[in-house]
Design a protein around this motif. Structure first.
Motif, PDB file in Angstrom:
ATOM      1  N   SER A   5      -5.013  -9.072   5.975  1.00 39.45           N
ATOM      2  CA  SER A   5      -4.709  -7.900   6.811  1.00 39.45           C
ATOM      3  C   SER A   5      -4.314  -6.718   5.941  1.00 39.45           C
ATOM      4  O   SER A   5      -4.751  -5.579   6.168  1.00 39.45           O
ATOM      5  N   ALA A   6      -3.501  -6.974   4.922  1.00 39.32           N
ATOM      6  CA  ALA A   6      -3.078  -5.909   4.016  1.00 39.32           C
ATOM      7  C   ALA A   6      -4.265  -5.371   3.216  1.00 39.32           C
ATOM      8  O   ALA A   6      -4.374  -4.155   2.998  1.00 39.32           O
ATOM      9  N   LEU A   7      -5.164  -6.260   2.799  1.00 48.09           N
ATOM     10  CA  LEU A   7      -6.348  -5.814   2.058  1.00 48.09           C
ATOM     11  C   LEU A   7      -7.236  -4.942   2.936  1.00 48.09           C
ATOM     12  O   LEU A   7      -7.782  -3.928   2.482  1.00 48.09           O
ATOM     13  N   GLU A   8      -7.361  -5.345   4.200  1.00 45.61           N
ATOM     14  CA  GLU A   8      -8.174  -4.547   5.124  1.00 45.61           C
ATOM     15  C   GLU A   8      -7.553  -3.168   5.340  1.00 45.61           C
ATOM     16  O   GLU A   8      -8.243  -2.146   5.253  1.00 45.61           O
ATOM     17  N   GLN A   9      -6.249  -3.121   5.602  1.00 46.77           N
ATOM     18  CA  GLN A   9      -5.576  -1.845   5.853  1.00 46.77           C
ATOM     19  C   GLN A   9      -5.605  -0.938   4.626  1.00 46.77           C
ATOM     20  O   GLN A   9      -5.817   0.274   4.736  1.00 46.77           O
ATOM     21  N   ARG A  48       3.152  -6.319  -0.626  1.00 49.51           N
ATOM     22  CA  ARG A  48       4.308  -5.611  -0.027  1.00 49.51           C
ATOM     23  C   ARG A  48       4.360  -4.168  -0.506  1.00 49.51           C
ATOM     24  O   ARG A  48       4.668  -3.252   0.273  1.00 49.51           O
ATOM     25  N   LEU A  49       4.050  -3.958  -1.769  1.00 57.51           N
ATOM     26  CA  LEU A  49       4.080  -2.599  -2.320  1.00 57.51           C
ATOM     27  C   LEU A  49       3.002  -1.728  -1.677  1.00 57.51           C
ATOM     28  O   LEU A  49       3.247  -0.546  -1.368  1.00 57.51           O
ATOM     29  N   ALA A  50       1.838  -2.295  -1.442  1.00 56.55           N
ATOM     30  CA  ALA A  50       0.779  -1.542  -0.763  1.00 56.55           C
ATOM     31  C   ALA A  50       1.243  -1.088   0.615  1.00 56.55           C
ATOM     32  O   ALA A  50       0.960   0.040   1.047  1.00 56.55           O
ATOM     33  N   GLY A  51       1.975  -1.971   1.309  1.00 55.46           N
ATOM     34  CA  GLY A  51       2.510  -1.614   2.620  1.00 55.46           C
ATOM     35  C   GLY A  51       3.560  -0.522   2.532  1.00 55.46           C
ATOM     36  O   GLY A  51       3.612   0.375   3.390  1.00 55.46           O
ATOM     37  N   ARG A  52       4.413  -0.567   1.521  1.00 59.91           N
ATOM     38  CA  ARG A  52       5.447   0.473   1.354  1.00 59.91           C
ATOM     39  C   ARG A  52       4.820   1.837   1.101  1.00 59.91           C
ATOM     40  O   ARG A  52       5.284   2.858   1.612  1.00 59.91           O
ATOM     41  N   THR A  61      -5.817   1.606  -5.322  1.00 58.56           N
ATOM     42  CA  THR A  61      -7.028   1.181  -6.034  1.00 58.56           C
ATOM     43  C   THR A  61      -6.695   0.125  -7.079  1.00 58.56           C
ATOM     44  O   THR A  61      -7.385  -0.898  -7.211  1.00 58.56           O
ATOM     45  N   ARG A  62      -5.624   0.344  -7.800  1.00 60.09           N
ATOM     46  CA  ARG A  62      -5.213  -0.597  -8.839  1.00 60.09           C
ATOM     47  C   ARG A  62      -4.796  -1.937  -8.223  1.00 60.09           C
ATOM     48  O   ARG A  62      -5.138  -3.008  -8.741  1.00 60.09           O
ATOM     49  N   ILE A  63      -4.095  -1.871  -7.095  1.00 59.73           N
ATOM     50  CA  ILE A  63      -3.666  -3.098  -6.419  1.00 59.73           C
ATOM     51  C   ILE A  63      -4.881  -3.899  -5.954  1.00 59.73           C
ATOM     52  O   ILE A  63      -4.948  -5.121  -6.138  1.00 59.73           O
ATOM     53  N   LEU A  64      -5.857  -3.228  -5.357  1.00 56.92           N
ATOM     54  CA  LEU A  64      -7.054  -3.928  -4.890  1.00 56.92           C
ATOM     55  C   LEU A  64      -7.839  -4.531  -6.052  1.00 56.92           C
ATOM     56  O   LEU A  64      -8.393  -5.628  -5.942  1.00 56.92           O
ATOM     57  N   GLU A  65      -7.885  -3.807  -7.176  1.00 60.83           N
ATOM     58  CA  GLU A  65      -8.585  -4.334  -8.358  1.00 60.83           C
ATOM     59  C   GLU A  65      -7.883  -5.579  -8.894  1.00 60.83           C
ATOM     60  O   GLU A  65      -8.532  -6.562  -9.257  1.00 60.83           O
ATOM     61  N   ASP A  66      -6.545  -5.520  -8.931  1.00 62.76           N
ATOM     62  CA  ASP A  66      -5.790  -6.689  -9.380  1.00 62.76           C
ATOM     63  C   ASP A  66      -6.019  -7.878  -8.449  1.00 62.76           C
ATOM     64  O   ASP A  66      -6.252  -9.009  -8.898  1.00 62.76           O
TER      65      ASP A  66
END
Length: 485
Positions: free
Chosen positions: A320-324, A376-380, A398-403
């Motif tokens: 869900s977080a990846l989609e959002q 969690r950081l992506a959500g914040r 972008t960096r979070i999704l790449e990781d």
């Protein structure tokens, strides 16, 4: 990278023997039945070890065998009226069906026992010539355990303790109760091969010694398998190979822990035995794989369907977080603002933590903890208006999704299209609850109509009815969205 070496009973720094080349052999299935969750765990563990070593840049050759002749195979074949070959081929095929669903990479080389009989005969002859084995009048060949001084070094058992419980069964021609079979004389109706000792077939332990030596020069880097194989199977492999060659067999011995069912050993007699298919009838394959990674691979893993439901919640949260986050990155305009340094430091800390966890004896549970830190950081970032509209926020997302993509490839999870996965998960959960999609859609539409007519009492009634079914409805700018809870 530090790996726990069963042979040394401690973690050791892993360095390949030959530069960048890693040779890894893992014991595969005995092909007489469907795979159970213990097979799933072992397969996932060594799949991730191979993936991670390749991620680190090593050139890995992975060999995993199939035992396609064995007492269990012969007995099951006789019970079902097929040949041992037909039975083994059937369940090798079923193995692939299950493992493909669990996203297990195929091994580079997948030898079968029956394809390597000449190598096994040669190894047996070698052991006889070196006085580590002997043949009997009936055509059996046994390994002389007491001829190998290091016997017990892997399992930590000693000859005296083993001797106290060992007996020679009626009809056996062993010279010592501890000796084990290298070659078994043919019995009526059993598959057999010609040998210097007459018609017969190989013993179980002989297979892996002969096959690993065929594909790897000794010593090879890593030998793996389930904890239950440590003794006697791996102990006997070491005795055979090292007695025959005078060389160390493998430098690292890696074993995964048992799977328990509600804190008890899995057993058909206890009625708590589950095949992979029993589980995939109710849960998605990725949910099972995710669950298997939530505990360190050497620790016992307590399986329950309740634990799988918790794993399902975790995997849904990530997707869900990846989609959002992916949708948030579709914005056309971004302000020039940067993120605070401490936010970037959190990303760097998670990246460092993930690497350290994987380097520390492949601690997947710890590694996934750092993946959740990023989620969690992506959500914040999404919650802070200034951040989510800034170039700094965009770059962080972008960096979070790449990781997450890179780490997911190593762990074999979180690699699917989020929208597609979440829709499939929703249907899976509904099916498990026995609820039809049409029924849910009908109630959601009725609730929408009630709200449109300002009949809020009816709307609340329908909402409560949906909650009783395990369905939660959220009103968004795009309309009502329902999820299974």
């Amino acid at each position: 990278m530090r790996l726990y070496n069963t042979l040394k009973r401690k973690k050791e720094e892993f360095e390949p023997l030959n530069g960048n080349k890693v040779n890894l052999y893992a014991c595969g299935i005995t092909a007489y039945d469907l795979c159970h969750i213990g097979h799933a765990r072992s397969s996932v563990v060594f799949d991730i070890l191979v993936r991670y070593l390749r991620f680190k840049g090593y050139d890995v050759t992975f060999v995993r065998n199939f035992t396609d002749i064995d007492d269990k195979i012969i007995n099951r074949a006789n019970e079902t009226g097929v040949t041992a070959t037909e039975l083994a081929e059937k369940f090798i095929g079923e193995f692939y069906v299950d493992m493909d669903k669990l996203n297990i990479l195929r091994a580079d080389i997948e030898p079968k026992c029956t394809e390597h009989i000449p190598e096994m005969i040669e190894l047996t002859q070698n052991l006889i010539e070196k006085d580590h084995a002997y043949s009997t009048p009936s055509g059996d060949v046994y390994f002389k355990v007491r001829s190998f001084d290091d016997y017990g070094k892997l399992s930590g058992r000693n000859i005296e303790d083993l001797q106290s419980g060992a007996r020679i069964q009626p009809g056996e021609e062993k010279k010592d109760p501890l000796d084990f079979a290298l070659w078994k004389a043919a019995k009526p109706g059993e598959p057999s091969w010609e040998s210097p000792w007459g018609e017969g077939r190989p013993g179980w332990h002989l297979e892996c010694s002969a096959m690993s030596e065929k594909y790897f020069e000794l010593p090879f880097d890593i030998h793996g398998g389930g904890q239950d194989l440590s003794f006697p199977h791996h102990e006997n492999e070491i005795a055979q190979s090292e007695a025959a060659t005078g060389k160390e067999m493998a430098r690292f011995w890696v074993h995964n822990g048992f799977v328990q069912i509600n804190s008890e050993k899995m057993s058909k007699s206890l009625g708590n035995f589950f095949t992979i298919r029993d589980i995939l009838d109710k849960f998605m394959p990725e949910t099972l794989r995710y669950f298997l990674l939530t505990m360190h691979y050497r620790s016992p893993l307590d399986f329950s369907f309740e634990a799988l439901e918790e794993a399902e919640k975790g995997i849904r949260r990530v997707y869900s977080a990846l989609e959002q986050t992916g949708e948030a990155l579709q914005k056309a305009k971004w302000s020039k603002a940067a993120l605070p340094e401490e936010v970037l430091a959190e990303i760097e800390s998670a990246e460092k933590g993930w690497a350290e966890a994987m380097e520390d004896d492949m601690n997947t549970a710890g590694a996934m903890g750092h993946m959740f830190t990023l989620i969690r950081l992506a959500g914040r970032i999404a919650e802070e208006k200034a951040w989510r509209k800034s170039e700094g926020g965009r770059d962080a997302w972008t960096r979070i999704l790449e990781d997450m993509k890179e780490w997911g490839e190593v762990l074999g999870i979180f690699t699917r299209d989020p929208k597609e996965f979440l829709e499939e998960l929703k249907l899976c959960m509904l099916e498990r609850k026995g609820i039809e999609v049409a029924k849910v859609e009908e109630l959601v539409a009725a609730r929408k109509e009630a709200r449109k007519n300002k009949d809020f009492a009816r709307s609340d009634e329908i909402r409560d009815e949906l909650i009783e079914l395990g369905i939660e409805v959220k009103d968004t700018p795009q309309g009502a969205v329902w999820t299974v809870i």
